[in-house]
Design a protein around this motif. Structure first.
Motif, PDB file in Angstrom:
ATOM      1  N   PHE A  67       0.782  -0.996   0.289  1.00 38.88           N
ATOM      2  CA  PHE A  67      -0.421   0.102   0.164  1.00 38.88           C
ATOM      3  C   PHE A  67       0.971   1.225   0.529  1.00 38.88           C
ATOM      4  CE2 PHE A  67      -3.247  -3.034   2.189  1.00 38.88           C
ATOM      5  CZ  PHE A  67      -3.874  -2.954   1.369  1.00 38.88           C
ATOM      6  N   VAL A  68       0.716   2.037  -0.978  1.00 39.55           N
ATOM      7  CA  VAL A  68       1.358   3.582  -1.038  1.00 39.55           C
ATOM      8  C   VAL A  68       0.551   4.325  -0.186  1.00 39.55           C
ATOM      9  CG1 VAL A  68       2.178   5.374  -2.961  1.00 39.55           C
ATOM     10  CG2 VAL A  68       3.006   2.420  -2.693  1.00 39.55           C
ATOM     11  N   ILE A  69       0.848   5.106   0.767  1.00 40.40           N
ATOM     12  CA  ILE A  69       0.318   6.040   1.109  1.00 40.40           C
ATOM     13  C   ILE A  69       1.184   7.910   1.601  1.00 40.40           C
ATOM     14  CG2 ILE A  69      -1.324   5.121   2.177  1.00 40.40           C
ATOM     15  CD1 ILE A  69       0.382   5.193   4.858  1.00 40.40           C
ATOM     16  N   GLY A  70       0.746   8.750   1.717  1.00 36.74           N
ATOM     17  CA  GLY A  70       1.360   9.442   1.510  1.00 36.74           C
ATOM     18  C   GLY A  70       0.247  11.525   0.826  1.00 36.74           C
ATOM     19  N   LEU A  71       0.634  12.381   0.982  1.00 31.76           N
ATOM     20  CA  LEU A  71      -0.409  13.604   1.110  1.00 31.76           C
ATOM     21  C   LEU A  71      -0.499  13.984  -0.072  1.00 31.76           C
ATOM     22  CD1 LEU A  71       2.002  16.662   3.427  1.00 31.76           C
ATOM     23  CD2 LEU A  71      -0.331  14.325   4.149  1.00 31.76           C
ATOM     24  N   PRO A  72      -1.422  14.217  -0.651  1.00 26.19           N
ATOM     25  CA  PRO A  72      -2.056  14.825  -2.116  1.00 26.19           C
ATOM     26  C   PRO A  72      -0.739  15.242  -2.610  1.00 26.19           C
ATOM     27  CG  PRO A  72      -3.439  15.407  -0.485  1.00 26.19           C
ATOM     28  CD  PRO A  72      -2.463  14.600   0.201  1.00 26.19           C
ATOM     29  N   ARG A  73      -0.487  15.371  -3.529  1.00 27.79           N
ATOM     30  CA  ARG A  73       0.836  15.814  -5.008  1.00 27.79           C
ATOM     31  C   ARG A  73       2.550  15.451  -3.730  1.00 27.79           C
ATOM     32  NH1 ARG A  73      -0.066  15.952  -8.653  1.00 27.79           N
ATOM     33  NH2 ARG A  73       1.213  17.334  -9.598  1.00 27.79           N
ATOM     34  N   SER A  74       2.284  14.203  -3.165  1.00 27.42           N
ATOM     35  CA  SER A  74       3.587  14.140  -2.616  1.00 27.42           C
ATOM     36  C   SER A  74       4.388  13.620  -3.242  1.00 27.42           C
ATOM     37  CB  SER A  74       3.186  13.670  -0.678  1.00 27.42           C
ATOM     38  OG  SER A  74       2.819  12.199  -0.901  1.00 27.42           O
ATOM     39  N   GLY A  75       3.671  12.673  -3.697  1.00 32.55           N
ATOM     40  CA  GLY A  75       4.618  11.656  -5.090  1.00 32.55           C
ATOM     41  C   GLY A  75       4.491  10.497  -5.069  1.00 32.55           C
ATOM     42  N   THR A  76       2.395  10.109  -4.343  1.00 32.25           N
ATOM     43  CA  THR A  76       2.752   8.220  -3.991  1.00 32.25           C
ATOM     44  C   THR A  76       1.960   7.863  -6.015  1.00 32.25           C
ATOM     45  OG1 THR A  76      -0.242   9.868  -4.554  1.00 32.25           O
ATOM     46  CG2 THR A  76       1.426   9.008  -1.834  1.00 32.25           C
ATOM     47  N   THR A  77       1.682   9.140  -6.589  1.00 32.49           N
ATOM     48  CA  THR A  77       1.631   8.462  -8.127  1.00 32.49           C
ATOM     49  C   THR A  77       2.526   7.632  -9.025  1.00 32.49           C
ATOM     50  OG1 THR A  77      -0.238   9.659  -8.699  1.00 32.49           O
ATOM     51  CG2 THR A  77       0.603   8.336 -10.460  1.00 32.49           C
ATOM     52  N   LEU A  78       3.642   9.034  -8.505  1.00 36.86           N
ATOM     53  CA  LEU A  78       5.111   8.528  -9.022  1.00 36.86           C
ATOM     54  C   LEU A  78       6.012   7.294  -8.607  1.00 36.86           C
ATOM     55  CD1 LEU A  78       7.600   8.785 -10.963  1.00 36.86           C
ATOM     56  CD2 LEU A  78       8.557  10.389  -9.397  1.00 36.86           C
ATOM     57  N   LEU A  79       5.214   7.282  -7.383  1.00 41.06           N
ATOM     58  CA  LEU A  79       6.128   5.972  -6.208  1.00 41.06           C
ATOM     59  C   LEU A  79       5.633   4.944  -6.753  1.00 41.06           C
ATOM     60  CD1 LEU A  79       7.887   4.513  -3.735  1.00 41.06           C
ATOM     61  CD2 LEU A  79       6.291   5.325  -2.166  1.00 41.06           C
ATOM     62  N   SER A  80       4.481   4.840  -7.062  1.00 39.48           N
ATOM     63  CA  SER A  80       3.432   3.391  -7.176  1.00 39.48           C
ATOM     64  C   SER A  80       3.620   3.091  -8.792  1.00 39.48           C
ATOM     65  CB  SER A  80       2.188   4.051  -7.306  1.00 39.48           C
ATOM     66  OG  SER A  80       1.814   4.572  -6.532  1.00 39.48           O
ATOM     67  N   GLN A  81       4.426   4.292  -9.562  1.00 43.67           N
ATOM     68  CA  GLN A  81       4.518   4.163 -11.244  1.00 43.67           C
ATOM     69  C   GLN A  81       5.811   3.239 -10.969  1.00 43.67           C
ATOM     70  OE1 GLN A  81       3.950   7.390 -12.661  1.00 43.67           O
ATOM     71  NE2 GLN A  81       2.201   7.080 -13.990  1.00 43.67           N
ATOM     72  N   ILE A  82       7.040   3.579 -10.179  1.00 42.22           N
ATOM     73  CA  ILE A  82       8.370   3.152 -10.322  1.00 42.22           C
ATOM     74  C   ILE A  82       7.933   1.664 -10.014  1.00 42.22           C
ATOM     75  CG2 ILE A  82      10.413   3.679  -8.537  1.00 42.22           C
ATOM     76  CD1 ILE A  82      10.064   6.548  -9.017  1.00 42.22           C
ATOM     77  N   LEU A  83       7.975   1.120  -8.875  1.00 45.27           N
ATOM     78  CA  LEU A  83       7.252   0.247  -7.572  1.00 45.27           C
ATOM     79  C   LEU A  83       6.601  -0.997  -8.442  1.00 45.27           C
ATOM     80  CD1 LEU A  83       6.172   1.106  -4.544  1.00 45.27           C
ATOM     81  CD2 LEU A  83       8.609  -0.433  -5.233  1.00 45.27           C
ATOM     82  N   ALA A  84       5.742  -0.618  -9.380  1.00 46.52           N
ATOM     83  CA  ALA A  84       5.198  -1.330 -10.541  1.00 46.52           C
ATOM     84  C   ALA A  84       5.598  -1.766 -11.929  1.00 46.52           C
ATOM     85  CB  ALA A  84       3.756  -0.982 -11.191  1.00 46.52           C
ATOM     86  N   HIS A  85       6.690  -0.721 -12.379  1.00 47.30           N
ATOM     87  CA  HIS A  85       7.404  -0.639 -13.538  1.00 47.30           C
ATOM     88  C   HIS A  85       9.021  -1.697 -13.210  1.00 47.30           C
ATOM     89  CE1 HIS A  85       9.267   1.105 -17.308  1.00 47.30           C
ATOM     90  NE2 HIS A  85      10.595   0.866 -16.493  1.00 47.30           N
ATOM     91  N   GLY A  86       9.308  -1.484 -12.301  1.00 47.94           N
ATOM     92  CA  GLY A  86      10.517  -1.558 -12.056  1.00 47.94           C
ATOM     93  C   GLY A  86      10.120  -3.807 -11.264  1.00 47.94           C
ATOM     94  N   LEU A  87       9.201  -3.575 -10.660  1.00 47.66           N
ATOM     95  CA  LEU A  87       9.044  -5.226  -9.490  1.00 47.66           C
ATOM     96  C   LEU A  87       7.784  -5.805  -9.988  1.00 47.66           C
ATOM     97  CD1 LEU A  87       9.404  -3.979  -6.032  1.00 47.66           C
ATOM     98  CD2 LEU A  87      11.584  -4.953  -7.280  1.00 47.66           C
ATOM     99  N   ASP A  88       8.275  -7.036 -10.756  1.00 47.40           N
ATOM    100  CA  ASP A  88       6.597  -8.150 -11.215  1.00 47.40           C
ATOM    101  C   ASP A  88       5.934  -8.185 -10.307  1.00 47.40           C
ATOM    102  OD1 ASP A  88       5.490  -9.766 -13.737  1.00 47.40           O
ATOM    103  OD2 ASP A  88       7.055 -11.291 -12.418  1.00 47.40           O
ATOM    104  N   LEU A  89       4.936  -7.469  -9.775  1.00 43.71           N
ATOM    105  CA  LEU A  89       3.332  -6.892  -9.530  1.00 43.71           C
ATOM    106  C   LEU A  89       2.425  -6.981 -10.054  1.00 43.71           C
ATOM    107  CD1 LEU A  89       5.884  -4.523  -6.926  1.00 43.71           C
ATOM    108  CD2 LEU A  89       4.670  -6.785  -6.533  1.00 43.71           C
ATOM    109  N   GLY A  90       1.440  -7.109  -9.584  1.00 44.15           N
ATOM    110  CA  GLY A  90       0.482  -7.126 -10.078  1.00 44.15           C
ATOM    111  C   GLY A  90      -0.636  -5.617  -9.810  1.00 44.15           C
ATOM    112  N   TYR A  91      -1.181  -5.275 -10.265  1.00 48.26           N
ATOM    113  CA  TYR A  91      -1.640  -3.917 -10.674  1.00 48.26           C
ATOM    114  C   TYR A  91      -3.143  -3.470 -10.796  1.00 48.26           C
ATOM    115  CZ  TYR A  91      -0.118  -2.032 -14.562  1.00 48.26           C
ATOM    116  OH  TYR A  91       0.576  -1.574 -16.460  1.00 48.26           O
ATOM    117  N   ILE A  92      -3.692  -2.010 -11.054  1.00 49.77           N
ATOM    118  CA  ILE A  92      -5.145  -1.896 -11.652  1.00 49.77           C
ATOM    119  C   ILE A  92      -4.060  -1.115 -12.377  1.00 49.77           C
ATOM    120  CG2 ILE A  92      -6.808  -1.393 -11.350  1.00 49.77           C
ATOM    121  CD1 ILE A  92      -6.453  -4.052  -9.550  1.00 49.77           C
TER     122      ILE A  92
END
Length: 339
Positions: free
Chosen positions: A52-77
């Motif tokens: 689970f990725v969490i943080g303030l709105p506009r803190s980088g949560t989307t970029l963090l999620s993208q980096i993790l799902a791009h770099g690791l073999d994870l399922g995502y929506i």
């Protein structure tokens, strides 16, 4: 004053407004598929970790999620599956038919939203549905309403998504922070990754979002802390400052409690932008340490990402205005330090 989160859509500018006909069509589609999907679920348990990725709105949560799902073999929506919030397994299967299952999210978004069909989606309608967060009351009274949530049903859905993908999953789940202990107890294998960014930059970005989404900075944008009922009475600058101050206090309090379990990771926006591969490896190492899962790498992430700051003359003046409100809030109700 608004309460239903969906009612805020009507206040958006045309560019950001969700068409009512599309929303109605998708709602009917989900209503028709929900029962069919539930009947097809296998009797399986949570086998893989859930990030689970969490943080303030506009803190980088989307970029963090993208980096993790791009770099690791994870399922995502992705943006296809997200349209099936009441029947996500149908969404995953349709996505595989349309674009295959080897796509990875890239690194572009606008205020948390992505456009490419294969890019990651925060799955907000799904989490609102299951965690009963379709109104601000669901947030301010989260603890009292927790007993009304179908935790077994939620677990069954997530377990079936994992079973279909045969992978760990990643979600940007802001609503879930109101139920961290319960989600940990139900799902067992969780990792919470919290990202922090300079709060003055976050404040400017949130102010800009209000202007873009509503052409009116007085209208609330994005997630709310438990103190929402008091904050909604305030003017724009003290309201945004209060929103971010109390959300940061809320998240830090939750992260400090999670330290006892060891299933939390705190990073900074600067760290993410300057050393994304290191953040990726930290998450991967923690999953292996916690649950014995050696998540395979998927693709190489860029060496760095642009570090977005707000330093124009006008933005600096607005930061000074926000800083006065933050100092007052900190004096009256201080944010705890991270342990």
């Amino acid at each position: 004053m608004y309460d239903d989160l969906k009612s805020l859509n009507k206040k958006r500018t045309e560019v950001y407004q969700k068409p009512e006909q599309e929303e109605s069509f998708l709602q009917q589609l989900n209503d028709n598929l929900e029962g069919k999907e539930k009947a097809e679920y296998a009797t399986v348990d949570i086998e893989y970790p859930i990030i689970f990725v969490i943080g303030l709105p506009r803190s980088g949560t989307t970029l963090l999620s993208q980096i993790l799902a791009h770099g690791l073999d994870l399922g995502y929506i992705n943006n296809i599956t997200a349209r099936f919030w009441a029947a996500p397994l149908h969404g995953l299967k349709l996505s595989d038919i349309l674009i295959g299952n080897s796509s990875v999210p890239e690194f572009h978004s606008e205020y948390g939203a992505t456009q490419d069909l294969s890019n990651i989606h925060e799955f907000g309608y799904f989490w609102r549905k299951w965690l009963k967060k379709n109104s601000f009351t669901g947030i301010t009274n989260a603890k009292e309403l927790e007993s009304e949530i179908d935790w077994d049903g939620l677990k069954r859905v997530l377990a079936n998504l994992q079973y279909y993908r045969q992978k760990a999953f990643i979600f940007k789940n802001i609503f879930g922070t109101h139920h961290i202990q319960k989600l940990d107890n139900v799902l067992k294998k969780t990792l919470w990754i919290y990202i922090e960014r300079d709060i003055l930059d976050v404040a400017i970005s949130n102010l800009n979002a209000r202007k873009k989404f509503y052409d009116d900075p007085s209208i609330w944008w994005s997630s709310a802390p438990p103190e929402f009922e008091e904050l909604k009475k305030l003017d724009t600058f003290p309201q945004i400052a209060g929103q971010l101050h109390y959300l940061k206090k809320f998240y830090r309090t939750k992260m400090n409690r999670l330290q006892k379990n060891g299933n939390s990771l705190v990073i900074s926006y600067e760290e993410l932008c300057n050393h994304p591969a290191a953040v990726l490896n930290s998450a991967r190492d923690m999953l292996k340490k916690l649950y014995g899962f050696d998540i395979p790498f998927r693709k190489v992430v860029p060496d760095t990402f642009p570090l977005s700051r707000y330093n124009s003359v006008e933005e600096t003046q607005m930061k000074e205005k926000f800083e006065l409100h933050f100092k007052k809030l900190q004096q009256n109700d201080p944010i705890p330090k991270l342990k």
